[in-house]
Write an enzyme that holds these catalytic residues in place. Sequence first.
Site, PDB file in Angstrom:
ATOM      1  CG  HIS A 155     -19.155   9.897   4.277  1.00 45.76           C
ATOM      2  ND1 HIS A 155     -18.665   8.657   3.935  1.00 45.76           N
ATOM      3  CD2 HIS A 155     -20.003   9.699   5.325  1.00 45.76           C
ATOM      4  CE1 HIS A 155     -19.182   7.745   4.743  1.00 45.76           C
ATOM      5  NE2 HIS A 155     -19.984   8.350   5.585  1.00 45.76           N
ATOM      6  NE  ARG A 179      -3.797   0.289   2.109  1.00 38.35           N
ATOM      7  CZ  ARG A 179      -4.973   0.352   1.472  1.00 38.35           C
ATOM      8  NH1 ARG A 179      -5.476  -0.719   0.904  1.00 38.35           N
ATOM      9  NH2 ARG A 179      -5.633   1.487   1.411  1.00 38.35           N
ATOM     10  CG  ASP A 218     -15.554   8.413   5.783  1.00 34.17           C
ATOM     11  OD1 ASP A 218     -15.061   8.947   4.773  1.00 34.17           O
ATOM     12  OD2 ASP A 218     -16.159   7.327   5.744  1.00 34.17           O
ATOM     13  CG  MET A 244     -15.302   3.010  -3.485  1.00 33.90           C
ATOM     14  SD  MET A 244     -16.336   4.016  -2.384  1.00 33.90           S
ATOM     15  CE  MET A 244     -16.807   2.777  -1.177  1.00 33.90           C
TER      16      MET A 244
END
Length: 201
Positions: free
Chosen positions: A115, A71, A151, A96
């Site tokens: 969101h 990642r 978020d 996403m």
Amino acid sequence: MAVVKLIVVSDSAKSVAVLVSGTGTLLRSILDNQKDRYRVDIVVADQICPGIQRAKNAGIRTAVVPMETNRNAWNDKLAAAVAAVNPDIVVSAGFMRILGPGFLEQFEGRTINAHPSLLPAFPGAHAVRDALDYGVKVTGCTVHYVDAGMDTGKIIAQRPVAVEAGDTKAELHERIKKVEREQIVELLHNATVENGKVLFP
């Protein structure tokens, strides 16, 4: 044959990069409402998706950076793709993936996300379903700065959307997306950039 829609905006407009993963309905609103206040210089996705084709049809530069097992390496490549246009603002529009240090080191403070809930309620990928399951009477949409969490970044703006009796997930989500599209376009038009950070009134 696909219809190519070229959009011409001012050279002095704020430069915007958009991150997408899917159909690109929010991207469409961003593209369709470019004027003298902002312009989309690149659309970047983590996979081949309709959003990328939508950008190509509009004559916008695109890049696809597929997710990798490593990642950190992926975040570095994603950052490099976005940095190619040196944007003032990065918009995560149905993207996403969680953005990691390699990306945020360059773009935190000028990356925003849309969101479909009134954060901090119902973070994550299933916000609309979770709101219905919980039985809330009002949900909505939030635009927030992106940080290393899911978020969890500072909230920029929110708009409420009523939950109607008998709502399905698809019906509620469509009403939220309508408000979301209006909100993100308004914010992009009114944003200012100071010292590498994007600010909103």
